[in-house]
Design a protein around this motif. Structure first.
Motif, PDB file in Angstrom:
ATOM      1  N   ASN A 130     -76.840  98.343 -53.856  1.00 55.44           N
ATOM      2  CA  ASN A 130     -75.572  98.256 -53.147  1.00 55.44           C
ATOM      3  C   ASN A 130     -74.617  97.360 -53.928  1.00 55.44           C
ATOM      4  OD1 ASN A 130     -73.570  98.456 -51.183  1.00 55.44           O
ATOM      5  ND2 ASN A 130     -74.429  96.787 -49.964  1.00 55.44           N
ATOM      6  N   ASP A 131     -73.726  97.990 -54.671  1.00 55.36           N
ATOM      7  CA  ASP A 131     -72.788  97.318 -55.565  1.00 55.36           C
ATOM      8  C   ASP A 131     -73.505  96.345 -56.491  1.00 55.36           C
ATOM      9  OD1 ASP A 131     -69.908  97.657 -56.046  1.00 55.36           O
ATOM     10  OD2 ASP A 131     -69.876  95.488 -55.941  1.00 55.36           O
ATOM     11  N   ASN A 132     -74.515  96.876 -57.155  1.00 52.85           N
ATOM     12  CA  ASN A 132     -75.232  96.124 -58.176  1.00 52.85           C
ATOM     13  C   ASN A 132     -75.547  97.070 -59.326  1.00 52.85           C
ATOM     14  OD1 ASN A 132     -78.292  95.312 -59.208  1.00 52.85           O
ATOM     15  ND2 ASN A 132     -76.862  93.595 -59.019  1.00 52.85           N
ATOM     16  N   ALA A 133     -75.623  96.497 -60.521  1.00 52.93           N
ATOM     17  CA  ALA A 133     -75.894  97.282 -61.724  1.00 52.93           C
ATOM     18  C   ALA A 133     -76.580  96.390 -62.746  1.00 52.93           C
ATOM     19  CB  ALA A 133     -74.588  97.845 -62.290  1.00 52.93           C
ATOM     20  N   PRO A 134     -77.136  96.973 -63.806  1.00 51.99           N
ATOM     21  CA  PRO A 134     -77.846  96.159 -64.807  1.00 51.99           C
ATOM     22  C   PRO A 134     -76.932  95.271 -65.646  1.00 51.99           C
ATOM     23  CG  PRO A 134     -78.583  98.446 -64.859  1.00 51.99           C
ATOM     24  CD  PRO A 134     -77.359  98.411 -64.016  1.00 51.99           C
ATOM     25  N   ARG A 135     -75.632  95.459 -65.528  1.00 54.74           N
ATOM     26  CA  ARG A 135     -74.676  94.539 -66.142  1.00 54.74           C
ATOM     27  C   ARG A 135     -73.542  94.314 -65.152  1.00 54.74           C
ATOM     28  NH1 ARG A 135     -72.794  92.317 -70.860  1.00 54.74           N
ATOM     29  NH2 ARG A 135     -70.551  91.958 -70.909  1.00 54.74           N
ATOM     30  N   LEU A 136     -73.175  93.051 -64.976  1.00 58.72           N
ATOM     31  CA  LEU A 136     -72.109  92.695 -64.054  1.00 58.72           C
ATOM     32  C   LEU A 136     -70.906  92.176 -64.834  1.00 58.72           C
ATOM     33  CD1 LEU A 136     -74.308  90.823 -61.420  1.00 58.72           C
ATOM     34  CD2 LEU A 136     -73.741  93.262 -61.519  1.00 58.72           C
ATOM     35  N   ALA A 137     -69.724  92.379 -64.294  1.00 57.82           N
ATOM     36  CA  ALA A 137     -68.498  91.983 -64.976  1.00 57.82           C
ATOM     37  C   ALA A 137     -68.425  90.463 -65.104  1.00 57.82           C
ATOM     38  CB  ALA A 137     -67.284  92.514 -64.226  1.00 57.82           C
ATOM     39  N   ASP A 138     -68.111  89.991 -66.304  1.00 56.25           N
ATOM     40  CA  ASP A 138     -68.096  88.556 -66.572  1.00 56.25           C
ATOM     41  C   ASP A 138     -67.107  87.813 -65.676  1.00 56.25           C
ATOM     42  OD1 ASP A 138     -70.010  88.891 -68.522  1.00 56.25           O
ATOM     43  OD2 ASP A 138     -68.566  89.012 -70.166  1.00 56.25           O
ATOM     44  N   ALA A 139     -65.928  88.385 -65.484  1.00 55.85           N
ATOM     45  CA  ALA A 139     -64.908  87.706 -64.683  1.00 55.85           C
ATOM     46  C   ALA A 139     -65.370  87.535 -63.243  1.00 55.85           C
ATOM     47  CB  ALA A 139     -63.594  88.480 -64.733  1.00 55.85           C
ATOM     48  N   ALA A 140     -66.051  88.535 -62.707  1.00 54.52           N
ATOM     49  CA  ALA A 140     -66.539  88.449 -61.331  1.00 54.52           C
ATOM     50  C   ALA A 140     -67.656  87.418 -61.213  1.00 54.52           C
ATOM     51  CB  ALA A 140     -67.021  89.815 -60.861  1.00 54.52           C
ATOM     52  N   ILE A 141     -68.525  87.353 -62.213  1.00 55.34           N
ATOM     53  CA  ILE A 141     -69.587  86.342 -62.196  1.00 55.34           C
ATOM     54  C   ILE A 141     -68.983  84.943 -62.205  1.00 55.34           C
ATOM     55  CG2 ILE A 141     -71.422  85.318 -63.577  1.00 55.34           C
ATOM     56  CD1 ILE A 141     -72.377  88.062 -64.290  1.00 55.34           C
ATOM     57  N   ALA A 142     -67.942  84.743 -63.008  1.00 58.18           N
ATOM     58  CA  ALA A 142     -67.276  83.440 -63.049  1.00 58.18           C
ATOM     59  C   ALA A 142     -66.689  83.089 -61.688  1.00 58.18           C
ATOM     60  CB  ALA A 142     -66.194  83.450 -64.117  1.00 58.18           C
ATOM     61  N   ARG A 143     -66.116  84.080 -61.016  1.00 57.31           N
ATOM     62  CA  ARG A 143     -65.553  83.851 -59.683  1.00 57.31           C
ATOM     63  C   ARG A 143     -66.647  83.450 -58.694  1.00 57.31           C
ATOM     64  NH1 ARG A 143     -65.678  87.182 -55.561  1.00 57.31           N
ATOM     65  NH2 ARG A 143     -66.095  89.024 -56.827  1.00 57.31           N
ATOM     66  N   ILE A 144     -67.758  84.169 -58.726  1.00 59.55           N
ATOM     67  CA  ILE A 144     -68.858  83.881 -57.806  1.00 59.55           C
ATOM     68  C   ILE A 144     -69.445  82.502 -58.085  1.00 59.55           C
ATOM     69  CG2 ILE A 144     -71.208  84.569 -57.178  1.00 59.55           C
ATOM     70  CD1 ILE A 144     -70.284  87.490 -57.653  1.00 59.55           C
ATOM     71  N   ARG A 145     -69.610  82.193 -59.357  1.00 61.09           N
ATOM     72  CA  ARG A 145     -70.164  80.878 -59.728  1.00 61.09           C
ATOM     73  C   ARG A 145     -69.278  79.750 -59.210  1.00 61.09           C
ATOM     74  NH1 ARG A 145     -71.365  80.180 -65.931  1.00 61.09           N
ATOM     75  NH2 ARG A 145     -69.092  80.224 -66.024  1.00 61.09           N
ATOM     76  N   ALA A 146     -67.974  79.972 -59.267  1.00 65.31           N
ATOM     77  CA  ALA A 146     -67.034  78.930 -58.847  1.00 65.31           C
ATOM     78  C   ALA A 146     -67.132  78.648 -57.356  1.00 65.31           C
ATOM     79  CB  ALA A 146     -65.610  79.344 -59.217  1.00 65.31           C
ATOM     80  N   TYR A 147     -67.216  79.706 -56.520  1.00 65.63           N
ATOM     81  CA  TYR A 147     -67.237  79.446 -55.073  1.00 65.63           C
ATOM     82  C   TYR A 147     -68.636  79.128 -54.571  1.00 65.63           C
ATOM     83  CZ  TYR A 147     -69.053  84.029 -53.418  1.00 65.63           C
ATOM     84  OH  TYR A 147     -69.829  85.114 -53.134  1.00 65.63           O
ATOM     85  N   ALA A 148     -69.672  79.708 -55.213  1.00 66.81           N
ATOM     86  CA  ALA A 148     -71.031  79.517 -54.711  1.00 66.81           C
ATOM     87  C   ALA A 148     -71.557  78.119 -54.996  1.00 66.81           C
ATOM     88  CB  ALA A 148     -71.964  80.560 -55.306  1.00 66.81           C
ATOM     89  N   GLY A 149     -71.138  77.524 -56.106  1.00 69.20           N
ATOM     90  CA  GLY A 149     -71.666  76.229 -56.484  1.00 69.20           C
ATOM     91  C   GLY A 149     -71.094  75.080 -55.687  1.00 69.20           C
ATOM     92  N   GLU A 150     -69.951  75.277 -55.069  1.00 62.97           N
ATOM     93  CA  GLU A 150     -69.327  74.222 -54.282  1.00 62.97           C
ATOM     94  C   GLU A 150     -68.886  74.787 -52.932  1.00 62.97           C
ATOM     95  OE1 GLU A 150     -66.210  72.385 -56.486  1.00 62.97           O
ATOM     96  OE2 GLU A 150     -67.484  71.857 -58.178  1.00 62.97           O
ATOM     97  N   PRO A 151     -69.846  75.055 -52.053  1.00 61.63           N
ATOM     98  CA  PRO A 151     -69.492  75.648 -50.760  1.00 61.63           C
ATOM     99  C   PRO A 151     -68.599  74.713 -49.957  1.00 61.63           C
ATOM    100  CG  PRO A 151     -71.765  74.898 -50.758  1.00 61.63           C
ATOM    101  CD  PRO A 151     -71.294  74.803 -52.166  1.00 61.63           C
ATOM    102  N   PRO A 152     -67.580  75.237 -49.314  1.00 63.84           N
ATOM    103  CA  PRO A 152     -66.679  74.388 -48.536  1.00 63.84           C
ATOM    104  C   PRO A 152     -67.327  73.936 -47.236  1.00 63.84           C
ATOM    105  CG  PRO A 152     -66.110  76.671 -48.216  1.00 63.84           C
ATOM    106  CD  PRO A 152     -67.206  76.658 -49.254  1.00 63.84           C
ATOM    107  N   ALA A 153     -66.762  72.910 -46.655  1.00 64.44           N
ATOM    108  CA  ALA A 153     -67.214  72.421 -45.348  1.00 64.44           C
ATOM    109  C   ALA A 153     -66.018  72.348 -44.414  1.00 64.44           C
ATOM    110  CB  ALA A 153     -67.863  71.050 -45.488  1.00 64.44           C
TER     111      ALA A 153
END
Length: 290
Positions: A130-153
């Motif tokens: 479900n919206d996954n593939a053997p290679r993911l777009a670099d820009a999207a990974i950077a976006r996910i890394r940015a929000y996932a690593g510092e979850p808001p409160a």
């Protein structure tokens, strides 16, 4: 069929999972995305439970599962595959269908390929990405890394729900009740009383310490079972050129891969509306009958 809640020790770690359907029916593993929980799969599990036993785990560090004491090593696809082996063995499941959203699809790819955990080869009967593939777009990974690593409160659950409605808008349509359940099943309260998403922020180390962990073409190429890739039509993570390559190699080259674009969604379709549920259930039924 009613849902039940369970815990199981897998690869030395406690995993939480929910279960739906007849324990004697063919089994489906429904595995959630990176910063989510198994409860995201409620609609799909309920839909499939008339014909299948559906298991929806919380990944290590998410939901009600244990947080890893060794995040740099264990928040990786290789260790998640070991957890999957422990889950299948612990539940006595010889063969399963697998539905994975985002990270859950990557875990399924690694399991189906059998390169990382050879004992899993042949134990998956079909695979839905479900919206996954053997290679993911670099820009999207950077976006996910940015929000996932510092979850808001936030001071209130309603504020957190408003945040979820914004960040997960690409999921497509959800009812108000579904947004509320998504929020309540993925909320934890901090020592200062505020609320935050229910996952271990250290899981982002998968991206910082293992930057190529989601580049898994070799695992995909080793797959020899039917694969259905559901690409959100507006996804920034799975690009059209990647799904085209999936059709040219590995199971795609053998005529086993199907790609379907899901309209009105980005990353990732919520699998909560009739058209999406039918795509998954029809695919699994064909694989089960084969």
């Amino acid at each position: 069929m009613a849902m039940s809640s369970h815990y199981l020790r897998c690869a030395g770690r406690e995993l939480h999972y929910t279960e739906w359907g007849d324990p004697q029916a063919p089994a489906v593993i429904a595995w959630h995305g990176l910063a989510r929980t198994g409860r995201d799969m409620d609609e799909l599990a309920e839909h499939l439970s008339a014909r299948y036993r559906v298991i929806c785990p919380d990944t290590l560090g998410r939901g009600l599962s244990q947080w890893s004491p060794d995040p740099g090593r264990e928040y990786t696809l290789a260790f998640y595959a070991q957890l999957a082996q422990g889950l299948l063995d612990g539940l006595g499941l010889d063969r399963v269908h697998w539905v994975g959203t985002s990270m859950g699809g990557a875990i399924g790819t690694v399991c189906a390929g059998g390169r990382v955990v050879p004992a899993l080869k042949g134990r998956l009967k079909s695979l839905v990405l479900n919206d996954n593939a053997p290679r993911l777009a670099d820009a999207a990974i950077a976006r996910i890394r940015a929000y996932a690593g510092e979850p808001p409160a936030f001071d209130s659950v309603l504020e957190l729900e408003a945040f979820f409605r914004q960040v997960y808008k690409p999921y497509g349509w959800l009812s108000d009740a579904q947004w509320r359940r998504l929020t309540e099943t993925s909320t934890r309260r901090l020592p200062d009383g505020r609320v935050t998403p229910h996952y271990d922020p250290a899981m982002v180390q998968q991206f910082t310490l293992h930057p190529n962990d989601y580049l898994i073409w070799d695992d995909y190429d080793a797959i020899d079972i039917p694969v259905l890739c559901l690409r959100g039509a507006e996804s920034d993570l799975v690009l059209p050129e990647t799904t085209a390559e999936m059709l040219r190699r590995g199971p795609g080259l053998r005529g086993l891969t199907t790609v379907v674009e899901v309209p009105g969604c980005g990353h990732a379709p919520a699998l909560n509306v009739p058209d999406q549920l039918k795509l998954v259930s029809d695919f699994i039924a064909r694989a089960q009958a084969a």
